[in-house]
Structure formats: C-alpha cells, structure tokens
Design a protein around this motif. Sequence first.
Motif, PDB file in Angstrom:
ATOM      1  N   ILE A 131       0.824  -1.211   0.000  1.00 38.32           N
ATOM      2  CA  ILE A 131       0.000   0.000   0.000  1.00 38.32           C
ATOM      3  C   ILE A 131       0.859   1.263   0.000  1.00 38.32           C
ATOM      4  CG2 ILE A 131      -1.661   1.316   1.380  1.00 38.32           C
ATOM      5  CD1 ILE A 131      -2.852  -1.417   2.228  1.00 38.32           C
ATOM      6  N   THR A 132       1.935   1.272   0.791  1.00 37.24           N
ATOM      7  CA  THR A 132       2.792   2.459   0.819  1.00 37.24           C
ATOM      8  C   THR A 132       3.566   2.618  -0.482  1.00 37.24           C
ATOM      9  OG1 THR A 132       4.523   1.174   1.956  1.00 37.24           O
ATOM     10  CG2 THR A 132       3.058   2.507   3.324  1.00 37.24           C
ATOM     11  N   THR A 133       3.980   1.510  -1.087  1.00 36.77           N
ATOM     12  CA  THR A 133       4.675   1.587  -2.380  1.00 36.77           C
ATOM     13  C   THR A 133       3.747   2.140  -3.451  1.00 36.77           C
ATOM     14  OG1 THR A 133       6.167  -0.257  -1.858  1.00 36.77           O
ATOM     15  CG2 THR A 133       5.841   0.261  -4.188  1.00 36.77           C
ATOM     16  N   MET A 134       2.534   1.631  -3.499  1.00 34.87           N
ATOM     17  CA  MET A 134       1.564   2.101  -4.492  1.00 34.87           C
ATOM     18  C   MET A 134       1.214   3.569  -4.270  1.00 34.87           C
ATOM     19  SD  MET A 134      -0.944  -1.248  -4.802  1.00 34.87           S
ATOM     20  CE  MET A 134      -2.136  -0.387  -5.825  1.00 34.87           C
ATOM     21  N   TYR A 135       1.039   3.943  -3.023  1.00 40.84           N
ATOM     22  CA  TYR A 135       0.676   5.335  -2.711  1.00 40.84           C
ATOM     23  C   TYR A 135       1.789   6.279  -3.138  1.00 40.84           C
ATOM     24  CZ  TYR A 135      -0.696   9.445  -0.016  1.00 40.84           C
ATOM     25  OH  TYR A 135      -1.043  10.717   0.367  1.00 40.84           O
ATOM     26  N   GLU A 136       3.022   5.954  -2.754  1.00 40.37           N
ATOM     27  CA  GLU A 136       4.150   6.820  -3.090  1.00 40.37           C
ATOM     28  C   GLU A 136       4.386   6.857  -4.595  1.00 40.37           C
ATOM     29  OE1 GLU A 136       7.385   9.389  -2.706  1.00 40.37           O
ATOM     30  OE2 GLU A 136       5.732   8.880  -1.365  1.00 40.37           O
ATOM     31  N   ALA A 137       4.295   5.694  -5.240  1.00 41.54           N
ATOM     32  CA  ALA A 137       4.507   5.634  -6.688  1.00 41.54           C
ATOM     33  C   ALA A 137       3.429   6.428  -7.419  1.00 41.54           C
ATOM     34  CB  ALA A 137       4.504   4.180  -7.159  1.00 41.54           C
ATOM     35  N   ASN A 138       2.201   6.289  -6.981  1.00 44.28           N
ATOM     36  CA  ASN A 138       1.103   7.011  -7.628  1.00 44.28           C
ATOM     37  C   ASN A 138       1.304   8.524  -7.512  1.00 44.28           C
ATOM     38  OD1 ASN A 138      -1.530   6.701  -8.980  1.00 44.28           O
ATOM     39  ND2 ASN A 138      -2.343   7.732  -7.181  1.00 44.28           N
ATOM     40  N   ARG A 139       1.723   8.965  -6.345  1.00 40.91           N
ATOM     41  CA  ARG A 139       1.956  10.394  -6.124  1.00 40.91           C
ATOM     42  C   ARG A 139       3.117  10.899  -6.980  1.00 40.91           C
ATOM     43  NH1 ARG A 139       5.119  13.603  -3.128  1.00 40.91           N
ATOM     44  NH2 ARG A 139       6.295  11.828  -2.326  1.00 40.91           N
ATOM     45  N   GLN A 140       4.189  10.121  -7.014  1.00 40.03           N
ATOM     46  CA  GLN A 140       5.367  10.538  -7.773  1.00 40.03           C
ATOM     47  C   GLN A 140       5.122  10.492  -9.279  1.00 40.03           C
ATOM     48  OE1 GLN A 140       7.182  12.195  -5.570  1.00 40.03           O
ATOM     49  NE2 GLN A 140       9.095  11.202  -6.121  1.00 40.03           N
ATOM     50  N   LEU A 141       4.394   9.497  -9.753  1.00 49.47           N
ATOM     51  CA  LEU A 141       4.112   9.395 -11.183  1.00 49.47           C
ATOM     52  C   LEU A 141       3.281  10.584 -11.661  1.00 49.47           C
ATOM     53  CD1 LEU A 141       3.370   5.575 -11.645  1.00 49.47           C
ATOM     54  CD2 LEU A 141       5.424   6.841 -12.319  1.00 49.47           C
ATOM     55  N   GLU A 142       2.364  11.032 -10.820  1.00 46.75           N
ATOM     56  CA  GLU A 142       1.567  12.207 -11.171  1.00 46.75           C
ATOM     57  C   GLU A 142       2.461  13.438 -11.296  1.00 46.75           C
ATOM     58  OE1 GLU A 142      -1.571  12.747  -8.396  1.00 46.75           O
ATOM     59  OE2 GLU A 142      -2.665  10.935  -8.999  1.00 46.75           O
ATOM     60  N   GLU A 143       3.415  13.552 -10.382  1.00 49.38           N
ATOM     61  CA  GLU A 143       4.339  14.694 -10.444  1.00 49.38           C
ATOM     62  C   GLU A 143       5.227  14.611 -11.685  1.00 49.38           C
ATOM     63  OE1 GLU A 143       8.099  16.687  -7.990  1.00 49.38           O
ATOM     64  OE2 GLU A 143       6.967  15.012  -7.117  1.00 49.38           O
ATOM     65  N   TYR A 144       5.771  13.430 -11.964  1.00 46.64           N
ATOM     66  CA  TYR A 144       6.642  13.273 -13.124  1.00 46.64           C
ATOM     67  C   TYR A 144       5.897  13.538 -14.437  1.00 46.64           C
ATOM     68  CZ  TYR A 144       9.755  10.885  -9.826  1.00 46.64           C
ATOM     69  OH  TYR A 144      10.560  10.567  -8.757  1.00 46.64           O
ATOM     70  N   SER A 198       3.257  15.508 -14.875  1.00 51.28           N
ATOM     71  CA  SER A 198       2.662  16.833 -15.014  1.00 51.28           C
ATOM     72  C   SER A 198       3.675  17.975 -14.961  1.00 51.28           C
ATOM     73  CB  SER A 198       1.606  17.048 -13.923  1.00 51.28           C
ATOM     74  OG  SER A 198       2.201  16.970 -12.636  1.00 51.28           O
ATOM     75  N   THR A 199       4.907  17.682 -14.594  1.00 52.02           N
ATOM     76  CA  THR A 199       5.922  18.727 -14.453  1.00 52.02           C
ATOM     77  C   THR A 199       6.725  18.885 -15.737  1.00 52.02           C
ATOM     78  OG1 THR A 199       6.149  18.211 -12.098  1.00 52.02           O
ATOM     79  CG2 THR A 199       7.914  19.497 -13.114  1.00 52.02           C
ATOM     80  N   PRO A 200       6.856  20.110 -16.261  1.00 51.30           N
ATOM     81  CA  PRO A 200       7.739  20.328 -17.421  1.00 51.30           C
ATOM     82  C   PRO A 200       9.155  19.873 -17.087  1.00 51.30           C
ATOM     83  CG  PRO A 200       6.353  22.250 -17.047  1.00 51.30           C
ATOM     84  CD  PRO A 200       6.157  21.348 -15.858  1.00 51.30           C
ATOM     85  N   LEU A 201       9.708  19.013 -17.905  1.00 52.08           N
ATOM     86  CA  LEU A 201      10.967  18.369 -17.557  1.00 52.08           C
ATOM     87  C   LEU A 201      12.132  19.342 -17.465  1.00 52.08           C
ATOM     88  CD1 LEU A 201      10.686  15.087 -19.673  1.00 52.08           C
ATOM     89  CD2 LEU A 201      10.156  15.452 -17.260  1.00 52.08           C
ATOM     90  N   LEU A 202      12.120  20.390 -18.287  1.00 51.43           N
ATOM     91  CA  LEU A 202      13.243  21.320 -18.288  1.00 51.43           C
ATOM     92  C   LEU A 202      13.270  22.206 -17.045  1.00 51.43           C
ATOM     93  CD1 LEU A 202      13.442  22.416 -22.034  1.00 51.43           C
ATOM     94  CD2 LEU A 202      14.798  20.705 -20.828  1.00 51.43           C
ATOM     95  N   SER A 203      12.152  22.275 -16.320  1.00 55.29           N
ATOM     96  CA  SER A 203      12.110  23.082 -15.092  1.00 55.29           C
ATOM     97  C   SER A 203      11.866  22.212 -13.858  1.00 55.29           C
ATOM     98  CB  SER A 203      11.011  24.145 -15.194  1.00 55.29           C
ATOM     99  OG  SER A 203       9.740  23.528 -15.385  1.00 55.29           O
ATOM    100  N   ALA A 204      12.022  20.912 -14.031  1.00 53.33           N
ATOM    101  CA  ALA A 204      11.742  19.982 -12.935  1.00 53.33           C
ATOM    102  C   ALA A 204      12.795  20.082 -11.835  1.00 53.33           C
ATOM    103  CB  ALA A 204      11.686  18.551 -13.464  1.00 53.33           C
ATOM    104  N   SER A 205      12.352  19.869 -10.592  1.00 57.03           N
ATOM    105  CA  SER A 205      13.275  19.876  -9.458  1.00 57.03           C
ATOM    106  C   SER A 205      13.934  18.505  -9.276  1.00 57.03           C
ATOM    107  CB  SER A 205      12.538  20.269  -8.176  1.00 57.03           C
ATOM    108  OG  SER A 205      11.476  19.364  -7.921  1.00 57.03           O
ATOM    109  N   PHE A 206      13.356  17.478  -9.873  1.00 57.46           N
ATOM    110  CA  PHE A 206      13.927  16.133  -9.773  1.00 57.46           C
ATOM    111  C   PHE A 206      14.906  15.908 -10.923  1.00 57.46           C
ATOM    112  CE2 PHE A 206       9.695  15.917 -11.769  1.00 57.46           C
ATOM    113  CZ  PHE A 206      10.011  15.434 -13.024  1.00 57.46           C
ATOM    114  N   ILE A 207      15.759  14.918 -10.761  1.00 62.96           N
ATOM    115  CA  ILE A 207      16.730  14.581 -11.799  1.00 62.96           C
ATOM    116  C   ILE A 207      16.402  13.200 -12.375  1.00 62.96           C
ATOM    117  CG2 ILE A 207      18.538  15.996 -10.775  1.00 62.96           C
ATOM    118  CD1 ILE A 207      19.803  13.461  -9.656  1.00 62.96           C
TER     119      ILE A 207
END
Length: 231
Positions: free
Chosen positions: A127-140, A142-151
């Motif tokens: 459940i925690t893996t799915m929750y975290e992955a779901n949240r992170q996938l949404e961020e990845y 929806s975020t413009p890659l050239l201005s992303a804070s993640f690498i």
Amino acid sequence: MYQIDDIQNCWTLKQYPMIIGEAIADGNSAIMTQEEQFIAKLDAEKDQFLKDLASYKESYKHISSFCDIEALNEFFREASQLQSQIEKSVTQVETFNMREARLNQAKSEYPDFDELKVNFDPFYNLITTMYEANRQLEEYSSTPLLSASFIYEDVESQVITWQKTLFKLAKVLNENHPDASDAATEFKKKVDEFSLNLPLMKCVMSEALHDEDWNEIKKAIDNLDLDTQTI
C-alpha cells in the motif's frame, strides 16, 4: 546503689533489638507493598495491551481486504496508522519484558502480535509503495521536464525499485490474498507503462541537448509542434 537513670538506660538498651526488628519488618512490608503495586500496574498495562491488540487485528482484517486501487488513499491512512501502533507496541512489549525481569516474573510472549506483524508487513509495503509511486508518477507526468526539481537518475532508480517491489509482493500475496496480488500486478502495469517514457525523459533532461537534437525528438515522436518548454 543503682540510680534511676541507670535502670532506664538499661531498659532502653534491652528494647533496641525489638525496635530494630520491628523497623526491619516494617521496611520489608513497605518494600513488598511497593513491589505489589509495581506488579499490579504492570498487569493492568498488559491487559490493556491485549485489548489494543484485538483492535489492531480488526484493522489488519480490513486492510487485508485491499484490492481496489481507487480506494488506495483510504487504505494508506489506515495502514499508516496501524504501522505506527505496531511500532509503538514493539517498544511496549520490550518494556514489559524488562520490568518483568526486574520483578523476577516470567517473560510475557505475544504470539498473536508476532503473527500480526508478519502478516501485515507485505500489505504495508504494497500500500505504501503504491501510494508513493502514484503520487510521484503524477508529479513526473505533469511537471515540465526542463524546469523539474527532480533529476532523471532518481526517476529511473525509483521506477526500477517500484517494479521490483510490486513484482515481489504480487508473488508473496498470491497464495493467500489473490485480490491484493492482482492489485499489485495491475499497478505494476501502470509503472511499466510509465517506464516506456524513460528514454525520452533521459534525452530531454540531458544538459547536452541541442536544437538539432530537439528536431530529432520531434520527428521520433511524430510531433513537430512539440513545445520544448512544456514537455
């Protein structure tokens, strides 16, 4: 000729052993009373722990019914709460055992609690893996890659970890909890689908990307109007 004071002193000295004996008896009685209070307090706390354990088992029973990705947020809250309660209870049992040793009592064991921890662990991980992955996938996504804070390297590492974890949990849960296993497999498909974007993400987020490289990317994905600032 004896003086009155001499007689009184002699009598007082003869009383000392009895006075000392009574003091020792009173001291022992006080110690026993205090020890009995400690034992009674410990027993009351252990009784309350067993009542709490019954409620934890009911929470696990509901959590083990997890099978619907749409209900992920609800199950995440409940699983997080139960995990916190289990961690607190582990410390509580250790404290019980230390106090029992000091009071020369037999060590209490809680096989039901040990079983709960083992059974709950794969559900908590799922459940925690799915929750975290779901949240992170949404961020990845929806975020413009050239201005992303993640690498990119972090994204790739997380995706690989999610894929491995979900595959393992699907196997672990398959025999006794096929519905939860199916949920893990289904969510892994979502991660696998996202992973197809990794080569493009790596290319776009590269610092060495030039205009001609962008043109090649546009041709490769058949989108000549691609806005490089919003991709």
